[in-house]
Write a protein that holds these residues in place. Structure first.
Motif, PDB file in Angstrom:
ATOM      1  N   HIS A 195       0.857  -1.182   0.000  1.00  0.00           N
ATOM      2  CA  HIS A 195       0.000   0.000   0.000  1.00  0.00           C
ATOM      3  C   HIS A 195       0.898   1.238   0.000  1.00  0.00           C
ATOM      4  O   HIS A 195       2.057   1.169   0.427  1.00  0.00           O
ATOM      5  N   TYR A 196       0.380   2.355  -0.438  1.00  0.00           N
ATOM      6  CA  TYR A 196       1.180   3.578  -0.469  1.00  0.00           C
ATOM      7  C   TYR A 196       1.671   3.979   0.918  1.00  0.00           C
ATOM      8  O   TYR A 196       2.724   4.604   1.052  1.00  0.00           O
ATOM      9  N   ARG A 197       0.923   3.632   1.939  1.00  0.00           N
ATOM     10  CA  ARG A 197       1.329   4.042   3.285  1.00  0.00           C
ATOM     11  C   ARG A 197       2.661   3.430   3.696  1.00  0.00           C
ATOM     12  O   ARG A 197       3.351   3.958   4.571  1.00  0.00           O
ATOM     13  N   TRP A 202       5.244   3.138   1.689  1.00  0.00           N
ATOM     14  CA  TRP A 202       6.286   3.909   1.018  1.00  0.00           C
ATOM     15  C   TRP A 202       6.353   5.352   1.503  1.00  0.00           C
ATOM     16  O   TRP A 202       7.409   5.978   1.464  1.00  0.00           O
ATOM     17  N   ALA A 215      -0.889   9.755   1.871  1.00  0.00           N
ATOM     18  CA  ALA A 215      -0.792   8.305   1.705  1.00  0.00           C
ATOM     19  C   ALA A 215      -1.489   7.528   2.799  1.00  0.00           C
ATOM     20  O   ALA A 215      -1.933   6.401   2.586  1.00  0.00           O
ATOM     21  N   THR A 216      -1.596   8.120   3.990  1.00  0.00           N
ATOM     22  CA  THR A 216      -2.147   7.389   5.122  1.00  0.00           C
ATOM     23  C   THR A 216      -2.921   8.307   6.050  1.00  0.00           C
ATOM     24  O   THR A 216      -2.560   9.483   6.219  1.00  0.00           O
ATOM     25  N   PRO A 245       2.126  -0.017  -5.754  1.00  0.00           N
ATOM     26  CA  PRO A 245       1.891  -1.119  -4.813  1.00  0.00           C
ATOM     27  C   PRO A 245       0.899  -2.147  -5.359  1.00  0.00           C
ATOM     28  O   PRO A 245       0.131  -1.880  -6.290  1.00  0.00           O
ATOM     29  N   ASP A 302      -3.225  -1.630  -3.124  1.00  0.00           N
ATOM     30  CA  ASP A 302      -3.844  -0.355  -2.785  1.00  0.00           C
ATOM     31  C   ASP A 302      -4.988  -0.077  -3.757  1.00  0.00           C
ATOM     32  O   ASP A 302      -4.843  -0.280  -4.962  1.00  0.00           O
ATOM     33  N   ILE A 348      -4.247   2.735  -6.874  1.00  0.00           N
ATOM     34  CA  ILE A 348      -3.192   2.690  -7.873  1.00  0.00           C
ATOM     35  C   ILE A 348      -3.714   3.117  -9.238  1.00  0.00           C
ATOM     36  O   ILE A 348      -4.891   2.969  -9.544  1.00  0.00           O
ATOM     37  N   CYS A 368       2.615   9.688  -5.542  1.00  0.00           N
ATOM     38  CA  CYS A 368       1.821   9.491  -4.334  1.00  0.00           C
ATOM     39  C   CYS A 368       0.396   9.967  -4.625  1.00  0.00           C
ATOM     40  O   CYS A 368       0.200  10.930  -5.372  1.00  0.00           O
ATOM     41  N   THR A 425      -6.087  10.559   0.869  1.00  0.00           N
ATOM     42  CA  THR A 425      -6.484   9.208   1.288  1.00  0.00           C
ATOM     43  C   THR A 425      -7.856   8.822   0.744  1.00  0.00           C
ATOM     44  O   THR A 425      -8.323   7.710   1.001  1.00  0.00           O
ATOM     45  N   ASP A 448      -9.023   5.184  -0.358  1.00  0.00           N
ATOM     46  CA  ASP A 448      -8.291   4.143   0.362  1.00  0.00           C
ATOM     47  C   ASP A 448      -9.306   3.350   1.180  1.00  0.00           C
ATOM     48  O   ASP A 448      -9.674   3.746   2.286  1.00  0.00           O
TER      49      ASP A 448
END
Length: 254
Positions: A167-169, A171, A178-179, A219, A222, A225, A236, A240, A243
């Motif tokens: 998941h982006y979180r 990275w 991202a989170t 990822p 996620d 993407i 990025c 969020t 998500d």
């Protein structure tokens, strides 16, 4: 928690290359792991290929990032394609670390072992340039034979990172885009996963190595993407929004 399962179609120089082959149908997953969901199996993969004007027989190569059940099933759809996997990953699937025994399925191992080498099975050792513009990076982390596929596009190098930060979180753990729970203590570092064969330091080095060899990461699980690269290109997500990992699906979790 819920995750989408992504496979990637890479096209260029007259080749159709599949990165990961997805998982079996949900009834089998539910039977074996007591996990619910929708889709999966041959119908979903055939439908996705048809949407691109392709049939399974049009796939020349299937590159497997690793051999867990949600990334390496459906290989029987591609009997004549060349499956590309790290030799270390095949050995890991045969004799996995104890905590990962549940993720390696015998059906995948049997399919690989039965293939003719090297026309239907290419075992690589470490980094490997598969074709011009397609490089495989060996990054032991999530599994012992984990590999990341780096695809050169008109806009830059896209890293299909699979479960090396799915998941982006993972990275961008300090980035609020991202989170929903950014961690300032992880600024300049990465969030590593719980399912691993190597140490956290090994995993951090692996992610840093991917960043050094690519321009964006994509990822595996996620919801946000990009669907088409390089038409859609971002390092990025903008926020969020979308998500849905922790948002119950219609009807709730089961």
């Amino acid at each position: 928690m819920r995750d989408p399962i992504h496979c990637w179609l890479v096209q260029g120089d007259g080749r159709n290359i599949l990165v990961d082959s997805g998982m079996t149908d949900i009834p089998m997953v539910t039977k074996r792991l007591r996990v619910n969901g929708v889709g999966g199996g041959h119908p979903a993969l055939i439908s996705a290929l048809e949407a691109q004007g392709l049939e399974p027989g049009d796939i020349s190569h299937v590159v497997l990032t690793h051999l867990h059940f949600d990334h390496a099933d459906n290989l029987d759809l591609f009997p004549d394609a060349c499956v590309v996997v790290q030799r270390a990953e095949l050995m890991a699937a045969i004799d996995p670390v104890p905590s990962q025994r549940i993720y390696y399925w015998q059906s995948t191992i049997n399919n690989l072992i039965a293939r003719k080498r090297p026309s239907q099975l290419l075992l690589v050792d470490g980094d490997h340039d598969l074709f011009p513009g397609i490089r495989l990076l060996s990054v032991p982390s999530h599994t012992e034979g984990m590999q990341v596929v780096i695809v050169s596009t008109d806009k830059g190098r896209a890293a299909l990172v699979s479960d090396l930060g799915d998941h982006y979180r993972y990275w961008f753990p300090a980035d609020a885009r991202a989170t929903q729970h950014p961690q300032r203590s992880l600024t300049g570092a990465f969030l590593t996963g719980n399912i691993r064969s190597e140490s956290e330091r090994d995993w951090q080095r692996a992610m840093a190595r991917v960043i050094a060899h690519s321009d964006i990461v994509v990822p595996a699980h996620d919801f946000r993407i990009p669907v088409s690269i390089p038409d859609e290109w971002f390092a990025c997500p903008e926020s969020t929004d979308g998500d849905l990992a922790h948002v119950p699906p219609p009807g709730g979790f089961h």
